[in-house]
Design a protein around this motif. Structure first.
Motif, PDB file in Angstrom:
ATOM      1  N   VAL A  54     -31.136  25.670  85.001  1.00  0.00           N
ATOM      2  CA  VAL A  54     -31.250  26.056  86.404  1.00  0.00           C
ATOM      3  C   VAL A  54     -29.880  26.444  86.929  1.00  0.00           C
ATOM      4  O   VAL A  54     -28.879  25.791  86.624  1.00  0.00           O
ATOM      5  CB  VAL A  54     -31.835  24.889  87.234  1.00  0.00           C
ATOM      6  CG1 VAL A  54     -31.860  25.221  88.701  1.00  0.00           C
ATOM      7  CG2 VAL A  54     -33.219  24.532  86.740  1.00  0.00           C
ATOM      8  N   GLN A  55     -29.847  27.519  87.719  1.00  0.00           N
ATOM      9  CA  GLN A  55     -28.603  27.897  88.391  1.00  0.00           C
ATOM     10  C   GLN A  55     -28.924  28.411  89.782  1.00  0.00           C
ATOM     11  O   GLN A  55     -30.018  28.896  90.042  1.00  0.00           O
ATOM     12  CB  GLN A  55     -27.829  28.929  87.585  1.00  0.00           C
ATOM     13  CG  GLN A  55     -28.540  30.217  87.305  1.00  0.00           C
ATOM     14  CD  GLN A  55     -27.731  31.125  86.399  1.00  0.00           C
ATOM     15  OE1 GLN A  55     -26.610  30.824  86.026  1.00  0.00           O
ATOM     16  NE2 GLN A  55     -28.301  32.248  86.042  1.00  0.00           N
ATOM     17  N   VAL A  56     -27.961  28.274  90.670  1.00  0.00           N
ATOM     18  CA  VAL A  56     -28.107  28.715  92.052  1.00  0.00           C
ATOM     19  C   VAL A  56     -27.315  30.001  92.220  1.00  0.00           C
ATOM     20  O   VAL A  56     -26.146  30.075  91.845  1.00  0.00           O
ATOM     21  CB  VAL A  56     -27.606  27.626  93.029  1.00  0.00           C
ATOM     22  CG1 VAL A  56     -27.671  28.126  94.461  1.00  0.00           C
ATOM     23  CG2 VAL A  56     -28.424  26.359  92.865  1.00  0.00           C
ATOM     24  N   ILE A  57     -27.971  31.015  92.779  1.00  0.00           N
ATOM     25  CA  ILE A  57     -27.309  32.293  93.045  1.00  0.00           C
ATOM     26  C   ILE A  57     -27.668  32.744  94.460  1.00  0.00           C
ATOM     27  O   ILE A  57     -28.624  32.252  95.051  1.00  0.00           O
ATOM     28  CB  ILE A  57     -27.727  33.388  92.028  1.00  0.00           C
ATOM     29  CG1 ILE A  57     -29.217  33.690  92.121  1.00  0.00           C
ATOM     30  CG2 ILE A  57     -27.351  32.987  90.614  1.00  0.00           C
ATOM     31  CD1 ILE A  57     -29.648  34.916  91.354  1.00  0.00           C
ATOM     32  N   THR A  58     -26.908  33.680  94.988  1.00  0.00           N
ATOM     33  CA  THR A  58     -27.288  34.262  96.275  1.00  0.00           C
ATOM     34  C   THR A  58     -28.421  35.243  96.019  1.00  0.00           C
ATOM     35  O   THR A  58     -28.422  35.963  95.016  1.00  0.00           O
ATOM     36  CB  THR A  58     -26.105  34.983  96.949  1.00  0.00           C
ATOM     37  OG1 THR A  58     -25.663  36.044  96.104  1.00  0.00           O
ATOM     38  CG2 THR A  58     -24.969  34.016  97.224  1.00  0.00           C
ATOM     39  N   TRP A  59     -29.392  35.272  96.876  1.00  0.00           N
ATOM     40  CA  TRP A  59     -30.564  36.100  96.638  1.00  0.00           C
ATOM     41  C   TRP A  59     -30.223  37.588  96.663  1.00  0.00           C
ATOM     42  O   TRP A  59     -30.880  38.388  96.027  1.00  0.00           O
ATOM     43  CB  TRP A  59     -31.692  35.771  97.614  1.00  0.00           C
ATOM     44  CG  TRP A  59     -31.472  36.220  99.027  1.00  0.00           C
ATOM     45  CD1 TRP A  59     -30.921  35.508 100.038  1.00  0.00           C
ATOM     46  CD2 TRP A  59     -31.810  37.492  99.574  1.00  0.00           C
ATOM     47  NE1 TRP A  59     -30.881  36.254 101.181  1.00  0.00           N
ATOM     48  CE2 TRP A  59     -31.430  37.477 100.931  1.00  0.00           C
ATOM     49  CE3 TRP A  59     -32.390  38.642  99.075  1.00  0.00           C
ATOM     50  CZ2 TRP A  59     -31.612  38.564 101.778  1.00  0.00           C
ATOM     51  CZ3 TRP A  59     -32.573  39.722  99.916  1.00  0.00           C
ATOM     52  CH2 TRP A  59     -32.186  39.682 101.250  1.00  0.00           C
ATOM     53  N   ARG A  60     -29.149  37.956  97.312  1.00  0.00           N
ATOM     54  CA  ARG A  60     -28.750  39.371  97.353  1.00  0.00           C
ATOM     55  C   ARG A  60     -28.261  39.876  95.996  1.00  0.00           C
ATOM     56  O   ARG A  60     -28.279  41.069  95.725  1.00  0.00           O
ATOM     57  CB  ARG A  60     -27.684  39.585  98.421  1.00  0.00           C
ATOM     58  CG  ARG A  60     -28.235  39.353  99.816  1.00  0.00           C
ATOM     59  CD  ARG A  60     -27.218  39.694 100.878  1.00  0.00           C
ATOM     60  NE  ARG A  60     -27.595  39.201 102.173  1.00  0.00           N
ATOM     61  CZ  ARG A  60     -28.431  39.815 103.006  1.00  0.00           C
ATOM     62  NH1 ARG A  60     -28.983  40.944 102.659  1.00  0.00           N
ATOM     63  NH2 ARG A  60     -28.711  39.304 104.173  1.00  0.00           N
ATOM     64  N   ASP A  61     -27.830  38.961  95.120  1.00  0.00           N
ATOM     65  CA  ASP A  61     -27.430  39.358  93.766  1.00  0.00           C
ATOM     66  C   ASP A  61     -28.606  39.968  92.997  1.00  0.00           C
ATOM     67  O   ASP A  61     -28.406  40.772  92.089  1.00  0.00           O
ATOM     68  CB  ASP A  61     -26.881  38.165  92.983  1.00  0.00           C
ATOM     69  CG  ASP A  61     -25.525  37.711  93.483  1.00  0.00           C
ATOM     70  OD1 ASP A  61     -24.884  38.476  94.241  1.00  0.00           O
ATOM     71  OD2 ASP A  61     -25.110  36.594  93.124  1.00  0.00           O
ATOM     72  N   LEU A  62     -29.817  39.572  93.342  1.00  0.00           N
ATOM     73  CA  LEU A  62     -30.994  40.103  92.651  1.00  0.00           C
ATOM     74  C   LEU A  62     -31.216  41.587  92.942  1.00  0.00           C
ATOM     75  O   LEU A  62     -31.938  42.256  92.220  1.00  0.00           O
ATOM     76  CB  LEU A  62     -32.239  39.301  93.047  1.00  0.00           C
ATOM     77  CG  LEU A  62     -32.242  37.839  92.617  1.00  0.00           C
ATOM     78  CD1 LEU A  62     -33.441  37.125  93.223  1.00  0.00           C
ATOM     79  CD2 LEU A  62     -32.251  37.721  91.108  1.00  0.00           C
ATOM     80  N   GLN A  63     -30.585  42.107  93.974  1.00  0.00           N
ATOM     81  CA  GLN A  63     -30.717  43.523  94.310  1.00  0.00           C
ATOM     82  C   GLN A  63     -29.824  44.420  93.474  1.00  0.00           C
ATOM     83  O   GLN A  63     -29.982  45.633  93.491  1.00  0.00           O
ATOM     84  CB  GLN A  63     -30.419  43.750  95.793  1.00  0.00           C
ATOM     85  CG  GLN A  63     -31.447  43.121  96.699  1.00  0.00           C
ATOM     86  CD  GLN A  63     -31.138  43.329  98.159  1.00  0.00           C
ATOM     87  OE1 GLN A  63     -29.985  43.196  98.584  1.00  0.00           O
ATOM     88  NE2 GLN A  63     -32.144  43.659  98.932  1.00  0.00           N
ATOM     89  N   ASP A  64     -28.899  43.852  92.720  1.00  0.00           N
ATOM     90  CA  ASP A  64     -27.963  44.615  91.900  1.00  0.00           C
ATOM     91  C   ASP A  64     -28.632  45.005  90.581  1.00  0.00           C
ATOM     92  O   ASP A  64     -28.872  44.163  89.720  1.00  0.00           O
ATOM     93  CB  ASP A  64     -26.703  43.791  91.642  1.00  0.00           C
ATOM     94  CG  ASP A  64     -25.597  44.590  90.998  1.00  0.00           C
ATOM     95  OD1 ASP A  64     -25.839  45.758  90.621  1.00  0.00           O
ATOM     96  OD2 ASP A  64     -24.486  44.052  90.868  1.00  0.00           O
ATOM     97  N   ASP A  65     -28.945  46.296  90.427  1.00  0.00           N
ATOM     98  CA  ASP A  65     -29.639  46.790  89.225  1.00  0.00           C
ATOM     99  C   ASP A  65     -28.809  46.682  87.958  1.00  0.00           C
ATOM    100  O   ASP A  65     -29.352  46.750  86.864  1.00  0.00           O
ATOM    101  CB  ASP A  65     -30.055  48.252  89.412  1.00  0.00           C
ATOM    102  CG  ASP A  65     -31.236  48.387  90.354  1.00  0.00           C
ATOM    103  OD1 ASP A  65     -31.962  47.396  90.543  1.00  0.00           O
ATOM    104  OD2 ASP A  65     -31.430  49.489  90.894  1.00  0.00           O
TER     105      ASP A  65
END
Length: 73
Positions: A54-65
């Motif tokens: 498990v890791q915590v990331i900012t949800w906006r990182d998921l927008q980076d293709d």
């Protein structure tokens, strides 16, 4: 990419473009709610399908293709 809504990210599937330690497929296991209900959602918890890490990331990182692809590719 389509715009993402952080409230609808729970249980969505993601593929890492550059896998690390054979961890390629991930699932958003939790949307981390801010302490103040009026504050915006900033982070999500993702879980590797293979190792359950498990890791915590900012949800906006998921927008980076260049880092993430939506779905399991």
């Amino acid at each position: 990419m389509n715009p993402l809504n952080p409230k609808k990210l729970l249980l969505t599937k993601w593929t890492a473009v550059k896998p690390v330690d054979k961890q390629k497929h991930f699932l958003v296991s939790r949307v981390i709610q801010p302490e103040q209900p009026t504050d915006p959602i900033e982070q999500v918890e993702i879980e590797a399908v293979f190792s359950k890490a498990v890791q915590v990331i900012t949800w906006r990182d998921l927008q980076d293709d260049s880092i993430w692809r939506q779905g399991w590719v």
